[in-house]
Design an enzyme around this catalytic site. Sequence first.
Site, mmCIF file in Angstrom:
data_model
loop_
_atom_site.group_PDB
_atom_site.id
_atom_site.type_symbol
_atom_site.label_atom_id
_atom_site.label_comp_id
_atom_site.label_asym_id
_atom_site.label_seq_id
_atom_site.Cartn_x
_atom_site.Cartn_y
_atom_site.Cartn_z
ATOM 1 N N GLY A 58 32.192 58.953 8.354
ATOM 2 C CA GLY A 58 31.639 59.711 7.246
ATOM 3 C C GLY A 58 32.739 60.388 6.454
ATOM 4 N N CYS A 59 32.400 60.826 5.251
ATOM 5 C CA CYS A 59 33.403 61.444 4.377
ATOM 6 C C CYS A 59 33.871 62.796 4.917
ATOM 7 C CB CYS A 59 32.847 61.584 2.956
ATOM 8 S SG CYS A 59 31.208 62.342 2.859
ATOM 9 N N PHE A 60 32.937 63.675 5.284
ATOM 10 C CA PHE A 60 33.326 64.969 5.847
ATOM 11 C C PHE A 60 34.098 64.808 7.162
ATOM 12 C CE2 PHE A 60 29.688 66.994 3.361
ATOM 13 C CZ PHE A 60 30.524 67.738 2.526
ATOM 14 N N ALA A 93 37.872 63.814 6.482
ATOM 15 C CA ALA A 93 38.723 64.924 6.054
ATOM 16 C C ALA A 93 38.942 65.930 7.183
ATOM 17 C CB ALA A 93 38.103 65.603 4.835
#
Length: 343
Positions: free
Chosen positions: A146-148, A151
């Site tokens: 996932g994107c979160f 990061a």
Amino acid sequence: MKVSIIGTTGYGGVELLRILHQHPTFKIQSIHSTKDEIPIWEEYPHLYRLFDKKLEPIDAEQIANQSDIVFLATPSGISGQLASEFMNKNIKVIDLSGDLRLPAKDYVTWYKQEPVHESLISQAAYGLPEWNREMIKNSNLIANPGCFPTASLLSLAPVVKSDLIDPASIIIDAKSGVSGAGKSLSRNTSLSEANENFRVYKVNEHQHTPEIEQQLLQWNSDVQPVTFTTHLLPITRGIMTTTYVRLKEEQSTSQILELYREIYHQQPFIRIRPENTFPSIKEVAGSNYCDIGLHADSRTGRLTIISVIDNLMKGAAGQAVQNANIMSGLEETTGLDFVPMFP
């Protein structure tokens, strides 16, 4: 090599088109959607005269016969079922949804949907290249992160794996642009609600929480549940995570930066900022970079870590192509060496 994309009309799918259109090795063989069989430029006019392929129905047998890799840019709840249709066929599968990232029981709890069979989930390699390259290289099924989590995990990995922090102290304050919510219409992402506004959402219940915790526990079994809070920024694309952790022993900013540089020095898409400089979202827009800056506060004993990515690139389509490169034996930067768009 020939590739197909299912879910081409979403933001992740069209970002895959942008990357793969100029990729030197991957050729887009077909694009697929549940929508009408129309030229893709009718859905996205910016592709007019650049990409004239028509959307095709989803036929797993046909796709597997004509392509080497298929990207599933479909929503959670759909991708997992599609992935199961490609098993035991001679094709590599990269799923951009959350369907293959979690054990079935956790998936039901956080995604509120029926999971795919546990045997399928167990076959999927978690596609965070900087930390899972060998498994990705030897797998035919990838659960794209996932994107979160991308990061968050990239920013935390060095201090978690090195056991430098209190494992119960992790607080992640995350912000995303509205493209992270996809194309579906909603009040909160409409211009009149999102513009000149800043909103918290899914407090203590975001579905990416267990994905972050699961990977952290693999790196350090002492990690406790994290506090993870997400916010909606009035921008189109980009993510910033600001993470707060308590150091076990006093460390200077320069010492910890040296650790990060040493760990990430051979990772082409990780850029560690010099001391007293911190990244902003626009500095990675349109690229596959993750930029990280940090500061150790001797007064409080806390470390603050800032990371930024483009949620549609390193947080989705860019990372998916990076994984495809690794699976195919290519240099992982192939077709991804975009200079960030600025301003």
